[in-house]
Design an enzyme around this catalytic site. Structure first.
Site, PDB file in Angstrom:
ATOM      1  N   LYS A 188      59.215  75.267  31.980  1.00  0.00           N
ATOM      2  CA  LYS A 188      58.342  74.763  30.924  1.00  0.00           C
ATOM      3  C   LYS A 188      56.951  75.420  30.992  1.00  0.00           C
ATOM      4  O   LYS A 188      56.627  76.087  31.963  1.00  0.00           O
ATOM      5  CB  LYS A 188      58.231  73.239  31.033  1.00  0.00           C
TER       6      LYS A 188
HETATM    7  C1  LIG Z   1      63.849  70.803  29.982  1.00  0.00           C
HETATM    8  C2  LIG Z   1      64.323  69.744  29.066  1.00  0.00           C
HETATM    9  C3  LIG Z   1      64.786  68.518  29.543  1.00  0.00           C
HETATM   10  C4  LIG Z   1      64.977  68.224  31.004  1.00  0.00           C
HETATM   11  O1  LIG Z   1      63.832  68.372  31.746  1.00  0.00           O
HETATM   12  P1  LIG Z   1      63.899  68.190  33.338  1.00  0.00           P
HETATM   13  O2  LIG Z   1      62.479  67.977  33.705  1.00  0.00           O
HETATM   14  O3  LIG Z   1      64.472  69.468  33.868  1.00  0.00           O
HETATM   15  O4  LIG Z   1      64.764  67.032  33.640  1.00  0.00           O
HETATM   16  C5  LIG Z   1      65.138  67.554  28.630  1.00  0.00           C
HETATM   17  N1  LIG Z   1      65.060  67.774  27.314  1.00  0.00           N
HETATM   18  C6  LIG Z   1      64.643  68.951  26.814  1.00  0.00           C
HETATM   19  C7  LIG Z   1      64.569  69.135  25.338  1.00  0.00           C
HETATM   20  C8  LIG Z   1      64.283  69.979  27.671  1.00  0.00           C
HETATM   21  O5  LIG Z   1      63.877  71.144  27.171  1.00  0.00           O
END
Ligand SMILES: *Cc1c(COP(=O)(O)O)cnc(C)c1O
Length: 381
Positions: A188
């Site tokens: 992210k």
């Molecule tokens: C990355 C992501 C998640 C999960 O995030 P984590 O922190 O890895 O659990 C959930 N929903 C979306 C849309 C994502 O892009």
């Protein structure tokens, strides 16, 4: 033998650590690592300010955050939650873990986010909530979703995992629904490796959230001095991240605006560079409505068909440039068939999933972005 290009890989994403991450982590260690300490509090305050929300709970991932959100929403056996099939598995899994049924609805072919009309058509007497996903950091059509939810007495949970600092009609993502969930996973914009946050925008939900977050106890009230002892009150789990994680996260949050601006510039560069491909019908660029400010999380192209997409991925891979596809739709996955249902057939979801390709986007790629653009253009000539 590959050319020299393949020697230096261009990854899809790379975290930008060049602030106080190590310094803060060392301070967290020196402070004794008590959970919920200075760094956790400062992260909470930053998020609360940026999202205009009073209550923020740090969690260990957005996956955990979605589970907390589903606990807060009180859904259970026999209830339904509407969400897109074109999303990460954790959205549906969080619903299924409560014994409720995820109901998949179609996405808008322009923005690739939940189509409010499709969501409206999916509402039944059992529907309790809607999970919207701000795909690629582009918030959903939230005013329409909000009206739909209010008409039917539904909660709105924003999966804002990709949308930190994105805005919809001037309002920050995460503040638009009843509950907003962020991710700080290493893929992210802002990251502490694994991490997340739950933003609570509806007053009635926050007290229960505190108990769920504290392993089902009233520990938070005890810590504030309003209880003599703390005890088991309700369901809950261990959601809080460690202070080391929070320390790294704070250093990242302090750079979040800078990181976002750099990413937006790289995104804009791609967008301009591929105008001609789009004009010739070879690829479609992301569509961002003019009342939305995205955060440069992800740049994708939609190709004419799956073969063209797969050929592009192969072309790029041979040159050491990582350009993967994205979500495999959930509705016809083994888990989806077992735990969920679709409101309607989902041809747009299936088509988008088979034609979408993501391009490398991270602070630092600037010096090699022309190489990526050149290879994409050559492959699609
Ligand atoms: C990355 C992501 C998640 C999960 O995030 P984590 O922190 O890895 O659990 C959930 N929903 C979306 C849309 C994502 O892009």
């Amino acid at each position: 033998m590959f050319s020299t290009l393949s020697a230096a890989q261009i990854p899809l994403n790379r975290p930008e650590f060049s602030g106080n991450e190590l310094i803060y982590a060392a301070r967290a260690l020196a402070s004794g690592l008590q959970t919920g300490g200075e760094f956790s509090n400062r992260c909470g305050r930053w998020l609360s300010q940026e999202c205009g929300a009073e209550h923020v709970h740090l969690v260990q991932s957005a996956t955990a955050g979605l589970e907390l959100a589903m606990l807060m929403s009180g859904v259970g056996q026999g209830d339904e939650v509407i969400l897109p099939s074109y999303t990460f598995v954790s959205c549906a899994n969080a619903v299924a873990l409560r014994g409720a049924t995820p109901v998949f609805a179609e996405i808008d072919p322009a923005t690739l986010t939940l189509d409010p009309a499709a969501a409206a058509a999916a509402v039944t007497g059992r529907t309790r909530a809607i999970i919207v996903v701000h795909y690629a950091g582009v918030p959903c059509e939230m005013d329409t979703i909000r009206r739909l939810a209010d008409r039917n007495g539904l909660l709105v949970i924003e999966d804002a995992a990709q949308a930190l600092l994105s805005r919809y009609r001037g309002r920050p993502a995460g503040s638009l629904g009843d509950i907003g969930v962020f991710s700080f996973h290493h893929t992210k914009n802002v990251t502490c490796g694994e991490g997340g946050a739950v933003v609570v925008n509806t007053a009635g939900l926050s007290r229960r959230a505190e108990i769920f977050h504290q392993k089902g106890t009233d520990r938070s009230a005890f810590d504030r001095g309003t209880r003599q002892k703390y005890t088991w009150i309700d369901l809950g789990s261990s959601f809080a991240p460690s202070e080391i994680t929070a320390a790294v996260l704070l250093a990242q949050l302090e750079k979040a605006h800078e990181i976002t601006e750099r990413r937006r510039a790289i995104w804009a560069n791609y967008h301009a560079a591929f105008a001609e491909l789009e004009a010739r019908g070879r690829a479609r660029r992301p569509v961002v409505p003019d009342y939305i400010t995205h955060n440069g999380h992800l740049f994708y192209l939609l190709l004419e068909n799956e073969d063209a997409r797969d050929a592009l991925i192969l072309h790029m891979r041979k040159r050491g440039i990582v350009t993967p596809f994205h979500y495999v739709p959930l509705h016809d996955s083994p888990g989806g068939l077992r735990y969920a249902r679709s409101a309607t057939p989902l041809p747009i979801t299936e088509s988008v999933a088979s034609r979408l390709v993501r391009l490398p986007l991270w602070p630092g790629i600037e010096s090699r972005q022309d190489e990526v653009i050149g290879e994409v253009t050559a492959a699609l000539r």
